[in-house]
Design a protein around this motif. Sequence first.
Motif, PDB file in Angstrom:
ATOM      1  N   SER A  92       0.844  -1.193   0.000  1.00 26.19           N
ATOM      2  CA  SER A  92       0.000   0.000   0.000  1.00 26.19           C
ATOM      3  C   SER A  92       0.878   1.242   0.000  1.00 26.19           C
ATOM      4  N   PRO A  93       0.581   2.222  -0.858  1.00 28.44           N
ATOM      5  CA  PRO A  93       1.363   3.461  -0.840  1.00 28.44           C
ATOM      6  C   PRO A  93       1.170   4.268   0.437  1.00 28.44           C
ATOM      7  N   GLU A  94       0.173   3.909   1.251  1.00 30.86           N
ATOM      8  CA  GLU A  94      -0.076   4.607   2.510  1.00 30.86           C
ATOM      9  C   GLU A  94       0.530   3.869   3.710  1.00 30.86           C
ATOM     10  N   ALA A  95       1.285   2.815   3.457  1.00 36.12           N
ATOM     11  CA  ALA A  95       1.838   2.004   4.542  1.00 36.12           C
ATOM     12  C   ALA A  95       2.885   2.775   5.344  1.00 36.12           C
ATOM     13  N   ILE A  96       3.184   2.256   6.518  1.00 41.73           N
ATOM     14  CA  ILE A  96       4.164   2.859   7.429  1.00 41.73           C
ATOM     15  C   ILE A  96       5.250   1.832   7.728  1.00 41.73           C
ATOM     16  N   LEU A  97       6.496   2.231   7.591  1.00 48.03           N
ATOM     17  CA  LEU A  97       7.614   1.392   8.026  1.00 48.03           C
ATOM     18  C   LEU A  97       7.901   1.695   9.497  1.00 48.03           C
ATOM     19  N   VAL A  98       8.121   0.639  10.274  1.00 52.00           N
ATOM     20  CA  VAL A  98       8.379   0.787  11.705  1.00 52.00           C
ATOM     21  C   VAL A  98       9.635   0.002  12.057  1.00 52.00           C
ATOM     22  N   ALA A  99      10.558   0.622  12.763  1.00 50.65           N
ATOM     23  CA  ALA A  99      11.768  -0.063  13.211  1.00 50.65           C
ATOM     24  C   ALA A  99      11.759  -0.192  14.726  1.00 50.65           C
ATOM     25  N   ASP A 100      12.254  -1.324  15.207  1.00 47.89           N
ATOM     26  CA  ASP A 100      12.321  -1.528  16.653  1.00 47.89           C
ATOM     27  C   ASP A 100      13.251  -2.697  16.949  1.00 47.89           C
ATOM     28  N   PRO A 101      14.018  -2.635  18.056  1.00 47.97           N
ATOM     29  CA  PRO A 101      14.814  -3.787  18.468  1.00 47.97           C
ATOM     30  C   PRO A 101      14.007  -4.688  19.400  1.00 47.97           C
ATOM     31  N   THR A 102      14.372  -5.942  19.456  1.00 43.31           N
ATOM     32  CA  THR A 102      13.781  -6.846  20.444  1.00 43.31           C
ATOM     33  C   THR A 102      14.884  -7.738  20.981  1.00 43.31           C
ATOM     34  N   GLY A 103      14.713  -8.210  22.205  1.00 51.39           N
ATOM     35  CA  GLY A 103      15.741  -9.010  22.866  1.00 51.39           C
ATOM     36  C   GLY A 103      15.372 -10.477  22.938  1.00 51.39           C
ATOM     37  N   PHE A 104      16.408 -11.323  22.943  1.00 53.91           N
ATOM     38  CA  PHE A 104      16.250 -12.767  23.069  1.00 53.91           C
ATOM     39  C   PHE A 104      17.143 -13.233  24.218  1.00 53.91           C
ATOM     40  N   ALA A 105      16.551 -13.589  25.343  1.00 53.71           N
ATOM     41  CA  ALA A 105      17.320 -14.014  26.512  1.00 53.71           C
ATOM     42  C   ALA A 105      18.046 -15.319  26.213  1.00 53.71           C
ATOM     43  N   GLY A 113      26.458 -12.968  19.195  1.00 51.94           N
ATOM     44  CA  GLY A 113      25.988 -11.645  19.586  1.00 51.94           C
ATOM     45  C   GLY A 113      25.549 -11.506  21.031  1.00 51.94           C
ATOM     46  N   VAL A 114      25.615 -12.590  21.804  1.00 53.65           N
ATOM     47  CA  VAL A 114      25.115 -12.516  23.169  1.00 53.65           C
ATOM     48  C   VAL A 114      26.093 -11.773  24.079  1.00 53.65           C
ATOM     49  N   GLN A 115      25.563 -10.990  24.978  1.00 51.57           N
ATOM     50  CA  GLN A 115      26.329 -10.359  26.045  1.00 51.57           C
ATOM     51  C   GLN A 115      25.330  -9.787  27.045  1.00 51.57           C
ATOM     52  N   ARG A 116      25.826  -9.342  28.178  1.00 51.46           N
ATOM     53  CA  ARG A 116      24.955  -8.650  29.128  1.00 51.46           C
ATOM     54  C   ARG A 116      24.707  -7.244  28.592  1.00 51.46           C
ATOM     55  N   GLN A 117      23.461  -6.939  28.316  1.00 57.05           N
ATOM     56  CA  GLN A 117      23.103  -5.651  27.739  1.00 57.05           C
ATOM     57  C   GLN A 117      21.647  -5.356  28.053  1.00 57.05           C
ATOM     58  N   TYR A 118      21.291  -4.081  27.930  1.00 59.35           N
ATOM     59  CA  TYR A 118      19.911  -3.720  28.244  1.00 59.35           C
ATOM     60  C   TYR A 118      18.987  -4.144  27.115  1.00 59.35           C
ATOM     61  N   SER A 119      17.867  -4.733  27.497  1.00 64.73           N
ATOM     62  CA  SER A 119      16.830  -5.111  26.548  1.00 64.73           C
ATOM     63  C   SER A 119      15.512  -4.510  27.004  1.00 64.73           C
ATOM     64  N   GLY A 120      14.917  -3.670  26.150  1.00 62.46           N
ATOM     65  CA  GLY A 120      13.602  -3.139  26.473  1.00 62.46           C
ATOM     66  C   GLY A 120      12.554  -4.226  26.526  1.00 62.46           C
ATOM     67  N   THR A 121      12.753  -5.274  25.729  1.00 54.55           N
ATOM     68  CA  THR A 121      11.821  -6.409  25.739  1.00 54.55           C
ATOM     69  C   THR A 121      11.800  -7.081  27.100  1.00 54.55           C
ATOM     70  N   LEU A 122      13.002  -7.282  27.660  1.00 54.43           N
ATOM     71  CA  LEU A 122      13.116  -7.940  28.961  1.00 54.43           C
ATOM     72  C   LEU A 122      12.930  -6.947  30.101  1.00 54.43           C
ATOM     73  N   GLY A 123      13.129  -5.650  29.818  1.00 54.60           N
ATOM     74  CA  GLY A 123      12.971  -4.624  30.831  1.00 54.60           C
ATOM     75  C   GLY A 123      14.111  -4.547  31.823  1.00 54.60           C
ATOM     76  N   ARG A 124      15.279  -5.025  31.424  1.00 57.73           N
ATOM     77  CA  ARG A 124      16.415  -5.041  32.344  1.00 57.73           C
ATOM     78  C   ARG A 124      17.698  -5.342  31.573  1.00 57.73           C
ATOM     79  N   ILE A 125      18.827  -5.205  32.254  1.00 56.44           N
ATOM     80  CA  ILE A 125      20.103  -5.673  31.718  1.00 56.44           C
ATOM     81  C   ILE A 125      20.183  -7.171  31.968  1.00 56.44           C
ATOM     82  N   ASP A 126      20.439  -7.927  30.915  1.00 57.19           N
ATOM     83  CA  ASP A 126      20.471  -9.380  31.053  1.00 57.19           C
ATOM     84  C   ASP A 126      21.367  -9.957  29.964  1.00 57.19           C
ATOM     85  N   ASN A 127      21.669 -11.231  30.087  1.00 57.44           N
ATOM     86  CA  ASN A 127      22.433 -11.936  29.071  1.00 57.44           C
ATOM     87  C   ASN A 127      21.489 -12.223  27.906  1.00 57.44           C
ATOM     88  N   CYS A 128      21.711 -11.566  26.778  1.00 58.06           N
ATOM     89  CA  CYS A 128      20.736 -11.694  25.693  1.00 58.06           C
ATOM     90  C   CYS A 128      21.352 -11.304  24.362  1.00 58.06           C
TER      91      CYS A 128
END
Length: 398
Positions: A92-105, A113-128
């Motif tokens: 659709s020419p009226e569509a919207i592109l949306v970008a966002d990160p997500t975390g995987f514990a 790519g895993v390390q202790r880092q903040y994840s908004g998905t998890l809501g905390r700093i965790d190994n992810c």
Amino acid sequence: MTRADLDTWNAGLEDLLARMTPIFYRTESRRHAEQYLRGLLSPLQRKNGWTIAEHVGESEPKALQRFLNISPWDVEQLLVLNRDYVMGHLASPEAILVADPTGFAKKGKKSVGVQRQYSGTLGRIDNCQIATFLAYVTPGRDRVLIDRRLYLPEKSWLADPARCAEAGVTADTVFRTRPEQVIEMIKVARAADVPFAWFTADEEFGQNPGLREYLENTGISYVMAIPKNTTFTDHTGRSRPVSEIPLSLKPTAWQRRACGIGAKGYRVYDWVLIETDDPSNQFMIRRSTDNGELAFYHCHNPNRTGFGQLVTVAGARWPIEECFGASKNETGLDQYQVRKHNAWHRHITLAMLAHSFLTITAHQAKKGDPDHHPTVPPDSPKSSGASSRSPSPKYVDS
């Protein structure tokens, strides 16, 4: 649900599997691709190599593990197939592109790519692990994931060649920030003539000058969240933080509008639009009707599109979260048991494709239902008569 519904859905899946055939030139790879996709679409509580193998009648998961890890097929071709499949049904020419990160514990240190880092998905700093995704949201509220980038930390991963080699990361891999990953994905979408009118994202991206510059230089309109300490110059030439604006506003300045629908109904907030010294750029403030909590947005609006459309674009950030939720709950996006770079991309892309199939199937069922009539809340921009110009045509590289 009728037998005809099931036949239609199965025919759609068979068509999708046929589209996949050229990617898997080995007979066994084609069979495993079908098994894996059917497993991701199954009602299994957990969807990984072990559970999918058992579901499709394999005595052990080794064949499917080889399919993800070492079988010779190009996952980027599958990503293109997913995007083209989506565009064939939802463009659709009226569509919207949306970008966002997500975390995987994840546990341990071996997963790429895993390390202790903040994840908004998890809501905390965790190994992810953290990955950045690009979603496609249509005016009819269909939403799908069309691209992805695994975030590889610079110091703990890319500065350690031995660790990267063990996880299958090629030596020529270059560090990219998440905003840089978003720019890459938008460039790919534009090169493929993906039609869209707007881009939106959260504060991490809204405060990034490089991303804003890229979007503005390429003529892409956007509405992105920004921190409250962002400074701007208003239409009188005065420079101040956006957080000061609400203190000087009259109660009548706010307009109550719905910016989308969620699990609990329409998302209704109070909004105000602020002009700047640059007619192409405006700032918007959202206020909660429950507790008065404020959120701030930078709007690049060179076509001077109406207030109602800006609110709609701001509300399109939530659909990507719904994509994550549906993909994780329904198609196993986060349920993988792989460590290697290529295997991660293969599982994620197959899960995205499975989610696209479910979205398109639901879209087609909705179109075929004569009793389906989308409703508009009484305080939405459409019902209030807010002005809105025609959306810009699809963006393509010049």
